[in-house]
Design an enzyme around this catalytic site. Structure first.
Site, PDB file in Angstrom:
ATOM      1  N   PHE A   1       0.447   2.260   1.231  1.00 38.23           N
ATOM      2  CA  PHE A   1       1.072   3.580   1.375  1.00 38.23           C
ATOM      3  C   PHE A   1       2.027   3.500   2.571  1.00 38.23           C
ATOM      4  CE2 PHE A   1       1.569   8.049   1.668  1.00 38.23           C
ATOM      5  CZ  PHE A   1       1.021   8.627   0.535  1.00 38.23           C
TER       6      PHE A   1
ATOM      7  N   ALA B   1      -4.618   4.467   3.856  1.00 35.56           N
ATOM      8  CA  ALA B   1      -5.403   4.424   5.093  1.00 35.56           C
ATOM      9  C   ALA B   1      -6.887   4.702   4.839  1.00 35.56           C
ATOM     10  CB  ALA B   1      -4.838   5.428   6.090  1.00 35.56           C
TER      11      ALA B   1
ATOM     12  N   GLU C   1      -8.701   3.620   2.584  1.00 37.31           N
ATOM     13  CA  GLU C   1      -9.400   2.433   2.063  1.00 37.31           C
ATOM     14  C   GLU C   1      -9.538   1.316   3.100  1.00 37.31           C
ATOM     15  OE1 GLU C   1      -6.892   4.029   0.030  1.00 37.31           O
ATOM     16  OE2 GLU C   1      -8.615   5.081  -0.797  1.00 37.31           O
TER      17      GLU C   1
ATOM     18  N   ILE D   1       1.816  10.020   7.910  1.00 44.03           N
ATOM     19  CA  ILE D   1       2.936  10.828   8.399  1.00 44.03           C
ATOM     20  C   ILE D   1       2.684  12.287   8.031  1.00 44.03           C
ATOM     21  CG2 ILE D   1       5.439  11.142   8.260  1.00 44.03           C
ATOM     22  CD1 ILE D   1       5.600   8.142   7.450  1.00 44.03           C
TER      23      ILE D   1
ATOM     24  N   THR E   1       2.104  14.524   4.345  1.00 45.71           N
ATOM     25  CA  THR E   1       0.686  14.440   4.029  1.00 45.71           C
ATOM     26  C   THR E   1       0.037  15.794   4.217  1.00 45.71           C
ATOM     27  OG1 THR E   1       0.738  12.233   4.971  1.00 45.71           O
ATOM     28  CG2 THR E   1      -1.411  13.122   4.515  1.00 45.71           C
TER      29      THR E   1
ATOM     30  N   HIS F   1      -3.022  16.527   3.585  1.00 47.70           N
ATOM     31  CA  HIS F   1      -4.366  16.362   4.143  1.00 47.70           C
ATOM     32  C   HIS F   1      -4.336  15.351   5.303  1.00 47.70           C
ATOM     33  CE1 HIS F   1      -3.678  13.351   1.115  1.00 47.70           C
ATOM     34  NE2 HIS F   1      -4.866  12.792   1.217  1.00 47.70           N
TER      35      HIS F   1
ATOM     36  N   ARG G   1       8.046   3.591  16.070  1.00 45.93           N
ATOM     37  CA  ARG G   1       6.853   2.882  16.568  1.00 45.93           C
ATOM     38  C   ARG G   1       6.506   1.643  15.753  1.00 45.93           C
ATOM     39  NH1 ARG G   1       3.448   8.514  17.414  1.00 45.93           N
ATOM     40  NH2 ARG G   1       5.058   9.484  18.705  1.00 45.93           N
TER      41      ARG G   1
HETATM   42  N1  INI Z   1      -2.466   7.091   2.966  1.00 47.37           N
HETATM   43  C1  INI Z   1      -1.761   6.573   3.980  1.00 47.37           C
HETATM   44  O1  INI Z   1      -2.012   5.427   4.372  1.00 47.37           O
HETATM   45  N2  INI Z   1      -0.795   7.293   4.587  1.00 47.37           N
HETATM   46  C2  INI Z   1      -0.479   8.554   4.185  1.00 47.37           C
HETATM   47  O2  INI Z   1       0.436   9.164   4.788  1.00 47.37           O
HETATM   48  C3  INI Z   1      -1.190   9.106   3.101  1.00 47.37           C
HETATM   49  N3  INI Z   1      -0.861  10.399   2.590  1.00 47.37           N
HETATM   50  O3  INI Z   1       0.275  10.858   2.787  1.00 47.37           O
HETATM   51  O4  INI Z   1      -1.679  11.025   1.913  1.00 47.37           O
HETATM   52  C4  INI Z   1      -2.202   8.351   2.505  1.00 47.37           C
HETATM   53  N4  INI Z   1      -2.913   8.848   1.493  1.00 47.37           N
HETATM   54  C5  INI Z   1      -3.600   8.008   0.585  1.00 47.37           C
HETATM   55  C6  INI Z   1      -5.001   7.801   1.014  1.00 47.37           C
HETATM   56  O5  INI Z   1      -5.082   6.969   2.151  1.00 47.37           O
HETATM   57  C7  INI Z   1      -5.754   7.149  -0.123  1.00 47.37           C
HETATM   58  O6  INI Z   1      -5.200   5.874  -0.400  1.00 47.37           O
HETATM   59  C8  INI Z   1      -5.744   7.979  -1.386  1.00 47.37           C
HETATM   60  O7  INI Z   1      -6.114   9.291  -1.098  1.00 47.37           O
HETATM   61  C9  INI Z   1      -6.726   7.406  -2.410  1.00 47.37           C
HETATM   62  O8  INI Z   1      -8.016   7.395  -1.859  1.00 47.37           O
END
Ligand code: INI
Length: 164
Positions: free
Chosen positions: A29, A63, A65, A89, A93, A95, A134
């Site tokens: 992601f 993130a 996982e 970000i 996002t 949530h 960053r």
């Molecule tokens: N995962 C990220 O690593 N960064 C993000 O900004 C993000 N957003 O925007 O939701 C994000 N979501 C996915 C999350 O980590 C899971 O992979 C997903 O929900 C499936 O479990």
């Protein structure tokens, strides 16, 4: 290295990565950002003496996982430290707070339960510009910074295990 002198002696890990083995776990992601974090982390490890063959990278979807895969990696006992890289970000996002807090809590748990340094290199930013800043532009590279922390922690844990 134990430092002795007129002040109380103290321990600090040095910054040589020679002989150390590292796992990088990175989120796909926002991979536009996380690829730069991986580059920064790898650059740091190599410049401090790690060998290419002692660095493995594992990709996860996001993130949330990172912690599970970090845990499985820790259980292999093949690595001295785990470097987790991601980018959450807020602007993109809904949530945001859940993703940030659950990923950080999970990574900290893996470190404590397996007694292995797990460096949290998940960027948490208000917007994409901050994430770009960053991850290798005007505010440095968080991947590089946490990799340096990983090296120091491995050496400090080694010192603690040898301390009398
Ligand atoms: N995962 C990220 O690593 N960064 C993000 O900004 C993000 N957003 O925007 O939701 C994000 N979501 C996915 C999350 O980590 C899971 O992979 C997903 O929900 C499936 O479990």
């Amino acid at each position: 290295m134990k430092r002795e002198g007129e002040v109380p002696s103290y321990y600090a890990g040095d910054l040589s990565a020679a002989g150390q083995r590292f796992a990088i776990v990175a989120s796909r992601f926002n991979d536009f950002i996380t690829k730069s974090l991986i580059e920064g982390a790898t650059d740091c490890l190599l410049r401090h003496g790690a060998k290419v063959s002692d660095i493995d990278t594992y990709w996860v979807p996001g993130a949330l996982e990172l912690a599970l895969v970090a845990q499985e990696i820790a259980r292999t006992a093949k690595y001295d430290a785990i470097i987790a890289l991601g980018a959450v970000i807020r602007g993109e996002t809904s949530h945001y707070d859940v993703v940030v807090s659950q990923s950080a809590t999970g990574l900290a748990k893996v470190a404590m339960e397996n007694s292995i340094p797990v460096l949290n290199g998940v960027l948490t930013t208000e917007d994409l510009d901050q994430a770009i800043a960053r991850s290798g532009t005007k505010s440095g590279n968080k991947g590089y910074d946490v990799a340096l922390g990983a090296i120091e922690m491995v050496n400090l844990l080694t010192e603690i295990s040898k301390a009398d």
